[in-house]
Design an enzyme around this catalytic site. Structure first.
Site, PDB file in Angstrom:
ATOM      1  N   CYS A 393       0.799  -1.214   0.000  1.00 35.53           N
ATOM      2  CA  CYS A 393       0.000   0.000   0.000  1.00 35.53           C
ATOM      3  C   CYS A 393       0.834   1.267   0.000  1.00 35.53           C
ATOM      4  O   CYS A 393       0.314   2.355  -0.215  1.00 35.53           O
ATOM      5  CB  CYS A 393      -0.939  -0.013   1.186  1.00 35.53           C
ATOM      6  SG  CYS A 393      -2.618  -0.007   0.604  1.00 35.53           S
ATOM      7  N   ASP A 425     -16.502   5.739   0.054  1.00 34.09           N
ATOM      8  CA  ASP A 425     -16.293   4.950   1.272  1.00 34.09           C
ATOM      9  C   ASP A 425     -15.314   3.831   0.939  1.00 34.09           C
ATOM     10  O   ASP A 425     -14.694   3.837  -0.124  1.00 34.09           O
ATOM     11  CB  ASP A 425     -17.630   4.412   1.801  1.00 34.09           C
ATOM     12  CG  ASP A 425     -17.655   4.470   3.316  1.00 34.09           C
ATOM     13  OD1 ASP A 425     -16.777   3.837   3.924  1.00 34.09           O
ATOM     14  OD2 ASP A 425     -18.520   5.163   3.877  1.00 34.09           O
ATOM     15  N   GLY A 516     -10.515 -13.422 -13.609  1.00 30.47           N
ATOM     16  CA  GLY A 516      -9.421 -12.480 -13.457  1.00 30.47           C
ATOM     17  C   GLY A 516      -8.724 -12.231 -14.768  1.00 30.47           C
ATOM     18  O   GLY A 516      -9.200 -12.619 -15.843  1.00 30.47           O
ATOM     19  N   HIS A 517      -7.566 -11.628 -14.656  1.00 32.29           N
ATOM     20  CA  HIS A 517      -6.789 -11.266 -15.837  1.00 32.29           C
ATOM     21  C   HIS A 517      -5.324 -11.261 -15.437  1.00 32.29           C
ATOM     22  O   HIS A 517      -4.989 -10.832 -14.345  1.00 32.29           O
ATOM     23  CB  HIS A 517      -7.217  -9.870 -16.312  1.00 32.29           C
ATOM     24  CG  HIS A 517      -6.396  -9.360 -17.441  1.00 32.29           C
ATOM     25  ND1 HIS A 517      -6.593  -9.767 -18.742  1.00 32.29           N
ATOM     26  CD2 HIS A 517      -5.365  -8.486 -17.465  1.00 32.29           C
ATOM     27  CE1 HIS A 517      -5.712  -9.152 -19.525  1.00 32.29           C
ATOM     28  NE2 HIS A 517      -4.963  -8.367 -18.769  1.00 32.29           N
ATOM     29  N   ASP A 605     -10.786   0.891   7.034  1.00 34.74           N
ATOM     30  CA  ASP A 605      -9.541   0.146   7.245  1.00 34.74           C
ATOM     31  C   ASP A 605      -8.369   1.083   6.997  1.00 34.74           C
ATOM     32  O   ASP A 605      -8.427   1.974   6.147  1.00 34.74           O
ATOM     33  CB  ASP A 605      -9.466  -1.126   6.387  1.00 34.74           C
ATOM     34  CG  ASP A 605      -9.451  -0.853   4.899  1.00 34.74           C
ATOM     35  OD1 ASP A 605     -10.073   0.141   4.470  1.00 34.74           O
ATOM     36  OD2 ASP A 605      -8.831  -1.633   4.160  1.00 34.74           O
TER      37      ASP A 605
END
Ligand SMILES: Cc1cc2nc3c(=O)[nH]c(=O)nc-3n(C[C@H](O)[C@H](O)[C@H](O)COP(=O)(O)OP(=O)(O)OC[C@H]3O[C@@H](n4cnc5c(N)ncnc54)[C@H](O)[C@@H]3O)c2cc1C
Length: 740
Positions: A393, A425, A516-517, A605
């Site tokens: 992150c 949000d 997914g990819h 979070d």
């Protein structure tokens, strides 16, 4: 555009023994193009055997005699897999591990050491402390010291009369006598004569030293059983003990028997003069686990150390397809055996000597060796190269940039969007007529750890957090992944590991991976779009909703950003990295359930913008201010020390904008950098009615969260949210009420 070099070969090192630390350093100093190095290590802090008895005697601390394999692997550019190898499948060229999916290799090297043979003596494993694995021994030795402090009399038995056993008996006796005086009785029990591989002068010398130190020698006595507190010998003798240390002859890992490799009668991997297995030209071995058929030597660290340079050189030659060179070990090594009291005995062939100067020599040799693998050259970016950028992150686009872009775009909603970008949000809420509303969220970032399986687990955990933060449960996930260029089988292996890690987490959360990819990219990166729903009858938690006096609870300690930033520069201590990984792996499901049960008023979070950035979002949405208690905010081991060294993540400077909400005193608080530290798979931050907070906190801790009550929401004083820092602000809370 600069093209990354494709990975063509996987060199996998199993075990961080004395020879492999040299291989790692060598590849760090001189990487090989197209070769990817992987270290599979059971213990991330590997001990240097020569200094272990000195640690037992109290002359060294733990860090002085252990090598941090995490830092060394980072320096070497090697992937670190924290796991124990338990098998080798040579036809598929994979190593089986206890917790990971099989790990592929093109060349494999084993340096996993040995452990005292205990399996043939009933009760030895239960009632005696084996000196290896050393990580376990270290913990049990500390416990033994604690017991010694409490007892009036301690009888210590040491089983094994080789150099290791004798040295350990003397070192343990020295330490225990320092602590408990004459209340310590040490008995050394050995099957053969004392020190059978050394000359008579050495044996006599040690008999004299042991007698002088009051250590009883029971030689030529075979221990056949260990009962609780008693050694039972073949000659009927029974030796009572309070603690027993097991230091018998070295034995090999039993799983090697299933590898099809040629082994010696004792189960060690046979190697030729080039350190390679005669069975498989792609497998090498060194240290205790290997026996050179033409030149067998006793199992001693000195040979493992010496095999480091030729092993590194021959692995390079094998990878390059060049002929290997012979590496015949010296016939006799100089053994310097410590006597615990800062004296040592030197033994080589017929030579024997004893004195304090020999301890000084041993200490100098050992410290010099350790220094090579502990003091690593600083990794500086090449001219024109970017400084290290963080993953996880901490690789997020800064909040201000994101805000400006969305402001310019002003994307239009439609009737399906109940929560969208107009009041953002943790997840968007989409409603369709006649169907329950769906929450949707997406996360994606570059790898912050080198182990793809671990990365998959962390990335999935992180992505699920947004759903949990809304008080909902995840249903499905779509994955997106990029992998660096490599041979197809290497790409397949890495993609499988990443997605297997993710799947293990998604399965646990009840979320189905539905698609997914994947694509080739410069770096390993992974993300998920997760869809979830609120449990029936449950209220969604928003960032808005805080009320004056609500208590603020944070469910995980801060510091993953700075620890991973330090790890990327090979500056983070192993314990700090372990702590950060454990925190990132902890799911938020139970925390979310607990917060909802205690009527949380708001929740989010904590991720890339740090505690302060995300708290500001809550305060903005709730039109509140807050007071934080700096003494209550939980922090990961080592994180504060790293921030004090000035280490910060790549997002730190951008996150500094959030400091605008703090007064000057708060900005200069030592904890301040951690308030804006970007968190990967970070904790939930929630507001709770004051009367529920303590009860909720107790439950969170029962679930294993290192949660804390960190402050309170306050009435908004100005036009923009402000955050005060006040010691004790979290403590003055009303008494709890029983949860309903
Ligand atoms: C008390 C004591 C004192 C000693 N003192 C000396 C001395 O002064 N001088 C000397 O020369 N020798 C000494 N020895 C012998 C010495 O400990 C060994 O010879 C030496 O450690 C062997 O080194 P190595 O590289 O083979 O393995 P090790 O140093 O044992 O390292 C093996 C590494 O592999 C890891 N590992 C093990 N199994 C696995 C697995 N399955 N998967 C992944 N990782 C794994 C372990 O965690 C460890 O980090 C002593 C031994 C003892 C017991």
């Amino acid at each position: 555009m600069q093209q990354p070099v494709a990975i063509a070969q996987d060199l996998v090192l199993v075990g961080g023994g004395h020879a492999h630390v040299h291989v790692l350093k060598s590849f760090g100093m001189r990487p090989m193009r197209g070769v990817r190095l992987t270290l599979i290590a059971r213990d991330v802090e590997t001990p240097y055997s020569g200094m272990l008895p000195g640690w037992v005697a109290g002359h060294y601390d733990f860090d002085e005699c252990h090598i941090d394999l995490g830092r060394l692997a980072r320096f070497a550019g090697a992937r670190l897999i924290r796991d124990e190898a338990i098998g080798i499948d040579r036809s598929h060229r994979v190593v089986s591990c206890r917790a990971h999916p099989p790990i592929r290799w093109d060349f494999l090297s084993l340096d996993i050491g040995s452990a005292p043979r205990a399996d043939d003596v009933p009760g030895a494993a239960e009632h005696a402390i084996s000196v290896k694995p050393i990580a376990q021994f270290a913990a049990r030795w500390e416990a033994l010291l604690a017991r010694a402090r409490r007892t009036a009399r301690l009888r210590l038995a040491v089983i094994g009369g080789g150099a290791g056993g004798v040295e350990l008996a003397l070192s343990a006796q020295y330490r225990l006598v320092q602590m408990c005086g004459s209340a310590v009785e040490v008995t050394l029990v050995t099957r053969d004569a004392l020190l059978p591989s050394h000359n008579t002068r050495i044996r006599n010398l040690f008999e004299h030293i042991l007698a002088e130190r009051g250590i009883t020698i029971v030689s030529r006595s075979l221990v056949v059983r260990v009962d609780n507190g008693v050694l039972v010998c073949a000659d009927g003798r029974r030796i009572p003990f309070d603690e027993a240390l097991w230091v018998t002859e070295a034995a090999a890992a039993p799983w090697l028997a299933n590898t099809g490799l040629v082994l010696t009668d004792a189960g060690f991997v046979a190697i030729d003069e080039t350190l390679r297995s005669p069975t498989d030209a792609r497998i090498f071995a060194a240290g205790d686990i290997a026996t050179m058929l033409a030149h067998p030597r006793e199992k001693a660290g000195v040979y493992a150390v010496r095999q480091g340079p030729p092993l590194a050189a021959n692995l390079r030659r094998a990878l390059a397809g060049e002929p290997l060179r012979r590496a015949i070990p010296q016939r006799r090594g100089l053994a310097l055996i410590g006597t615990g009291d800062k004296h040592a005995v030197a033994s080589r062939g017929p030579f024997a000597a004893h004195g304090a100067y020999l301890w000084q020599l041993k200490d100098w040799i050992d410290r010099r060796w350790m220094w090579r693998y502990r003091e690593l050259p600083q990794m500086q970016p090449e001219p024109g190269e970017e400084p290290m950028r963080c993953g996880g992150c901490a690789a997020k686009v800064p909040a201000a940039v994101l805000g400006r872009v969305i402001e310019r775009l002003r994307p239009a909603g439609n009737e399906a969007v109940a929560i969208g970008l107009d009041r953002p949000d943790d997840a968007a809420l989409i409603t369709f007529p006649g169907a329950p509303p769906l929450l949707q969220t997406v996360d994606f970032f570059r790898a912050m750890v080198s182990d793809p399986y671990l990365f998959g687990q962390i990335a999935a955990n992180h992505a699920l957090n947004d759903i949990y933060a809304m008080g909902a449960l995840p249903d499905t996930a779509l994955a997106i992944a990029t992998l660096p260029p490599a041979r197809p089988e290497i790409v397949e292996h890495d993609l499988y590991h990443m997605l297997k890690g993710a799947l293990d987490v998604l399965d646990g959360a009840g979320a189905a991976l539905v698609g997914g990819h994947s694509a080739e990219g410069a770096e390993l990166a992974l993300g998920f779009a997760v869809t979830g729903r609120a449990p029936s009858g449950a209220r969604l938690l928003r960032k808005s909703g805080l009320r004056t006096g609500d208590c603020l609870i944070l469910t995980k300690p801060l510091g993953t950003g700075v620890i991973l930033a330090a790890e990327g520069r090979a500056l983070a201590p192993a314990k700090a990295v372990e702590d950060a990984i454990a925190a990132m792996l902890q799911p938020a499901a139970a925390a979310a359930e607990c917060l909802a049960a205690h009527r949380a008023t708001a929740c989010t979070d904590v991720t890339g913008f740090g505690l302060l950035g995300h708290l500001m979002e809550m305060l903005g949405a709730s039109e509140m201010d807050a007071v934080l208690d700096p003494n209550a905010i939980p922090v990961l081991n080592g994180a504060l020390a790293l921030t004090a060294q000035g280490i910060t993540s790549s997002l730190h400077t951008d996150n500094l904008a959030a400091f605008g909400a703090l007064d000057d005193a708060a900005q200069s608080h030592p904890l301040a950098p951690l308030l804006i530290d970007p968190q990967t798979a970070g904790g939930l931050l929630a507001g709770l009615p004051a009367e529920r907070a303590r009860c909720c906190l107790a439950e969170l801790r029962d679930h294993g969260y290192r949660a804390a009550l960190i402050g309170r929401a306050e009435r908004r004083a100005g036009t923009r949210p402000r955050v005060r820092m006040a010691a004790g602000a979290a403590a003055a809370q009303p008494e709890p009420v029983v949860a309903s």
